[in-house]
Design a protein around this motif. Structure first.
Motif, mmCIF file in Angstrom:
data_model
loop_
_atom_site.group_PDB
_atom_site.id
_atom_site.type_symbol
_atom_site.label_atom_id
_atom_site.label_comp_id
_atom_site.label_asym_id
_atom_site.label_seq_id
_atom_site.Cartn_x
_atom_site.Cartn_y
_atom_site.Cartn_z
ATOM 1 N N GLN A 46 4.224 3.221 -1.299
ATOM 2 C CA GLN A 46 4.569 2.416 -0.120
ATOM 3 C C GLN A 46 4.640 3.289 1.128
ATOM 4 O O GLN A 46 4.174 2.888 2.197
ATOM 5 N N ASP A 47 5.208 4.470 0.982
ATOM 6 C CA ASP A 47 5.270 5.406 2.109
ATOM 7 C C ASP A 47 3.867 5.811 2.546
ATOM 8 O O ASP A 47 3.571 5.901 3.743
ATOM 9 N N SER A 48 2.997 6.031 1.579
ATOM 10 C CA SER A 48 1.610 6.377 1.888
ATOM 11 C C SER A 48 0.956 5.273 2.714
ATOM 12 O O SER A 48 0.289 5.548 3.715
ATOM 13 N N GLN A 49 1.158 4.040 2.309
ATOM 14 C CA GLN A 49 0.538 2.926 3.029
ATOM 15 C C GLN A 49 1.140 2.775 4.427
ATOM 16 O O GLN A 49 0.426 2.425 5.367
ATOM 17 N N LYS A 50 2.417 3.042 4.547
ATOM 18 C CA LYS A 50 3.062 2.958 5.855
ATOM 19 C C LYS A 50 2.446 3.976 6.816
ATOM 20 O O LYS A 50 2.210 3.680 7.986
ATOM 21 N N ASN A 51 2.160 5.169 6.304
ATOM 22 C CA ASN A 51 1.663 6.245 7.168
ATOM 23 C C ASN A 51 0.144 6.300 7.296
ATOM 24 O O ASN A 51 -0.364 6.794 8.300
ATOM 25 N N ASN A 74 7.747 3.883 -4.522
ATOM 26 C CA ASN A 74 8.265 4.274 -3.201
ATOM 27 C C ASN A 74 7.300 5.205 -2.473
ATOM 28 O O ASN A 74 7.069 5.051 -1.265
ATOM 29 N N ASN A 87 -4.274 2.607 -3.755
ATOM 30 C CA ASN A 87 -2.820 2.572 -3.597
ATOM 31 C C ASN A 87 -2.247 1.281 -4.184
ATOM 32 O O ASN A 87 -1.261 1.301 -4.916
ATOM 33 N N TRP A 88 -2.874 0.147 -3.850
ATOM 34 C CA TRP A 88 -2.416 -1.136 -4.390
ATOM 35 C C TRP A 88 -2.580 -1.175 -5.909
ATOM 36 O O TRP A 88 -1.700 -1.671 -6.624
ATOM 37 N N GLY A 139 -2.097 3.557 6.078
ATOM 38 C CA GLY A 139 -2.750 2.259 5.964
ATOM 39 C C GLY A 139 -3.058 1.887 4.525
ATOM 40 O O GLY A 139 -2.847 2.659 3.594
ATOM 41 N N GLU A 140 -3.557 0.676 4.393
ATOM 42 C CA GLU A 140 -3.844 0.140 3.060
ATOM 43 C C GLU A 140 -5.065 0.811 2.445
ATOM 44 O O GLU A 140 -6.021 1.137 3.143
ATOM 45 N N ASP A 186 -2.468 13.250 2.499
ATOM 46 C CA ASP A 186 -1.557 12.162 2.158
ATOM 47 C C ASP A 186 -0.636 12.622 1.031
ATOM 48 O O ASP A 186 -0.856 12.361 -0.147
#
Length: 124
Positions: free
Chosen positions: A62-67, A59, A74-75, A69-70, A39
């Motif tokens: 957010q890209d990590s979560q897009k690729n 940013n 990350n949050w 998942g949650e 990641d």
């Protein structure tokens, strides 16, 4: 990667500039793999946090979560970043989501409490 993250806050201004530029180039050119251990965006977000480039870090997270998942960390990281860019409500939302995913995550509880206290102090 740990060495880079740990040493970023102590790098010279020139070195931090170079890190920022290089991280942005990597972020623009990497290809996300299915392996969560690869990641890149998450790691770049951590590096950006280390040099206090919180908006860029958001940013990347957010890209990590897009690729990938949650993930509660990350949050949590985004919550810290939003706090440092003075977006307290967004920070609270991030800490809340982190705690929904991992209710006993003590660092998220601590940071959420701190942000709530700051918001309450500003309301007085």
């Amino acid at each position: 990667r740990r060495a880079v993250v740990d040493k970023c806050p102590y790098a010279s201004n020139r070195m931090q500039h170079d890190i920022r530029v290089d991280a942005q180039r990597i972020g623009e050119n990497y290809y996300p793999l299915a392996n969560k251990k690869a990641d890149v965006a998450f790691e770049l977000g951590r590096v950006m946090m280390g040099i206090k480039e919180f908006a860029l870090a958001i940013n990347f997270f957010q890209d990590s979560q897009k690729n990938f998942g949650e993930h509660h960390i990350n949050w949590y990281n985004m919550g810290i970043c939003y706090r440092y860019v003075d977006k307290m409500e967004k920070a609270l939302n991030c800490f809340d989501r982190s705690l929904e995913l991992q209710p006993q995550y003590l660092e998220a509880i601590r940071w959420k409490t701190m942000v709530e206290n700051e918001l309450n102090a500003n309301d007085m």
